[in-house]
Design a protein around this motif. Sequence first.
Motif, PDB file in Angstrom:
ATOM      1  N   GLU A 276      12.300   0.445  -4.529  1.00  0.00           N
ATOM      2  CA  GLU A 276      11.530  -0.136  -5.630  1.00  0.00           C
ATOM      3  C   GLU A 276      12.364  -0.185  -6.912  1.00  0.00           C
ATOM      4  O   GLU A 276      12.250  -1.135  -7.697  1.00  0.00           O
ATOM      5  CB  GLU A 276      10.252   0.680  -5.874  1.00  0.00           C
TER       6      GLU A 276
ATOM      7  N   GLY B 257       1.784  -2.738  -7.082  1.00  0.00           N
ATOM      8  CA  GLY B 257       0.452  -2.641  -6.502  1.00  0.00           C
ATOM      9  C   GLY B 257      -0.106  -4.015  -6.177  1.00  0.00           C
ATOM     10  O   GLY B 257       0.006  -4.504  -5.047  1.00  0.00           O
TER      11      GLY B 257
ATOM     12  N   GLU C  98       2.418  -6.536  -4.680  1.00  0.00           N
ATOM     13  CA  GLU C  98       2.673  -6.378  -3.237  1.00  0.00           C
ATOM     14  C   GLU C  98       1.554  -7.028  -2.422  1.00  0.00           C
ATOM     15  O   GLU C  98       1.802  -7.676  -1.396  1.00  0.00           O
ATOM     16  CB  GLU C  98       2.774  -4.886  -2.889  1.00  0.00           C
ATOM     17  N   LYS C  99       0.300  -6.860  -2.865  1.00  0.00           N
ATOM     18  CA  LYS C  99      -0.830  -7.471  -2.169  1.00  0.00           C
ATOM     19  C   LYS C  99      -0.721  -8.991  -2.186  1.00  0.00           C
ATOM     20  O   LYS C  99      -0.921  -9.667  -1.176  1.00  0.00           O
ATOM     21  CB  LYS C  99      -2.150  -7.050  -2.841  1.00  0.00           C
TER      22      LYS C  99
ATOM     23  N   THR D 256       3.427  -8.322   1.113  1.00  0.00           N
ATOM     24  CA  THR D 256       4.449  -7.374   1.579  1.00  0.00           C
ATOM     25  C   THR D 256       3.911  -5.952   1.736  1.00  0.00           C
ATOM     26  O   THR D 256       4.611  -5.086   2.270  1.00  0.00           O
ATOM     27  CB  THR D 256       5.637  -7.350   0.602  1.00  0.00           C
ATOM     28  N   LEU D 257       2.682  -5.716   1.276  1.00  0.00           N
ATOM     29  CA  LEU D 257       2.123  -4.370   1.378  1.00  0.00           C
ATOM     30  C   LEU D 257       1.907  -3.988   2.846  1.00  0.00           C
ATOM     31  O   LEU D 257       2.154  -2.843   3.250  1.00  0.00           O
ATOM     32  CB  LEU D 257       0.808  -4.278   0.604  1.00  0.00           C
ATOM     33  N   GLU D 258       1.432  -4.944   3.646  1.00  0.00           N
ATOM     34  CA  GLU D 258       1.195  -4.671   5.060  1.00  0.00           C
ATOM     35  C   GLU D 258       2.493  -4.264   5.751  1.00  0.00           C
ATOM     36  O   GLU D 258       2.502  -3.373   6.611  1.00  0.00           O
ATOM     37  CB  GLU D 258       0.600  -5.903   5.743  1.00  0.00           C
TER      38      GLU D 258
ATOM     39  N   ARG E 132       1.290   7.250   4.072  1.00  0.00           N
ATOM     40  CA  ARG E 132       0.793   6.557   2.877  1.00  0.00           C
ATOM     41  C   ARG E 132       0.995   7.402   1.619  1.00  0.00           C
ATOM     42  O   ARG E 132       1.227   6.866   0.550  1.00  0.00           O
ATOM     43  CB  ARG E 132      -0.691   6.216   3.045  1.00  0.00           C
TER      44      ARG E 132
ATOM     45  N   LYS F 203       6.174   4.856  -5.013  1.00  0.00           N
ATOM     46  CA  LYS F 203       5.823   3.841  -6.010  1.00  0.00           C
ATOM     47  C   LYS F 203       5.533   4.493  -7.367  1.00  0.00           C
ATOM     48  O   LYS F 203       5.933   3.986  -8.416  1.00  0.00           O
ATOM     49  CB  LYS F 203       4.599   3.039  -5.541  1.00  0.00           C
TER      50      LYS F 203
ATOM     51  N   ILE G  21      -3.446  -0.902  -7.502  1.00  0.00           N
ATOM     52  CA  ILE G  21      -3.729  -0.872  -6.063  1.00  0.00           C
ATOM     53  C   ILE G  21      -5.118  -1.456  -5.787  1.00  0.00           C
ATOM     54  O   ILE G  21      -5.335  -2.135  -4.777  1.00  0.00           O
ATOM     55  CB  ILE G  21      -3.621   0.567  -5.522  1.00  0.00           C
TER      56      ILE G  21
ATOM     57  N   LEU H  10      -7.261  -0.767  -0.328  1.00  0.00           N
ATOM     58  CA  LEU H  10      -6.042  -1.518  -0.034  1.00  0.00           C
ATOM     59  C   LEU H  10      -6.338  -2.936   0.433  1.00  0.00           C
ATOM     60  O   LEU H  10      -5.584  -3.869   0.131  1.00  0.00           O
ATOM     61  CB  LEU H  10      -5.229  -0.789   1.042  1.00  0.00           C
TER      62      LEU H  10
END
Length: 402
Positions: A8, A214, A217-218, A222-224, A233, A240, A310, A400
């Motif tokens: 990151e 947060g 990424e969603k 790319t969060l998955e 997690r 992060k 998030i 999430l």
Amino acid sequence: MFEVFLKEIKELLRDRKTLFFVIALPIIIFPVIMALVAFLASQAALEAEQEVHTYYMVNESLAPKFSEQVFYHKSFKKYEGNEVFNTVEELEQAVKAEKIDVGIVIPADPKANLYAGKTSDWQVVFNDAQSINFIFDRIEKMAMEYADELRAIKLTELGLDEEQQKAILKPIVVSKVDTADKRENIGEKVGAFIPYLLIPLVLMGAIYPAIDLGAGEKERGTLETLLLTPITRTQLVLGKFLTILASSIACSLITVFSMAVWISIASGFAALDVVKNAFSTVTIWDFSLIFALLLPIAVMLSALLLAISIYARTFKEAQNYFAPLQMGVFIPIIISLMPNMELTAKTALIPITNVALAIKEIIKGTVDYSFVSLIFAASAVLAGLLLAFCVKWFNKEEVLFR
């Protein structure tokens, strides 16, 4: 966790916008704000000092010497119109209509009133809503000089010499012996506003990375992919969090360093002796302590911002959530600016307000280190709770993937 942190950080360093808010803005903002405020204040004062005001005096023949003083004063010019004003009400209307800037009413002969044992009540009509004006002060000063002359004449006629007159007019003279040094005096006035600059910059240093790590990424999907990696997690969210915290700490460090450098530069100018005298005794230790006080705030804000980011579905939604938070950070800072707000055992427990008050005390040179320890303890507890909440929040599926 550290692999996530390094990943990151690398991505963060590629983001020019984030780098600007974390590095460039803190370096630029102090000289710009200080120079702008000083320039605007000096320009406003200079314009007010040089402005010439049109005046109208009712019954000026009753005080010829005073009338002459006003007439020859560089800041006043006599009304040259044809209208005649005789009452306070008429002068008020003339001021509102901008025909004149100030009206002076002399209702009776001040010398005759003095000899009759009466006080003369003069009235000055002007618009006092202007931010800076010297109208009343200048007229009052000239009126008092004229009053002093009349009084001196009367007392001389009564057979009193100059020394006796002074003793009668001022039988008691009270002088002030201030136990506060220059640093404490100026620190009380200036130190309260430094947190107003520092703390929002700490927040700003964490906002942009928090949104990107947060909600960003969603939105990018790319969060998955990150969740499929062989790390827990908890490790992911802590990685992060450390990235956001590093950005906020970097912003804090650069901000304090920038403040120290620019104050040092400003102190080198002869015209800024006040700044030099005020901050000459502020040491590296003091600046280090200010930075240390900003650290728990950085932890709290980083955890809170990551939790909000998030929860948000998109980058834009996260920005909408952060807007009221930014305003909310200013409220405890404003509380610290309120009259009679001091660092005590009670105020040391109020988040953000405690740090703002402590920074003011550090600048003043009157900080109580026992209260500083209490601030660190209270802030550490709150920061730990917010971080624990952030970790728990990240482990919820409904957060999430909402």
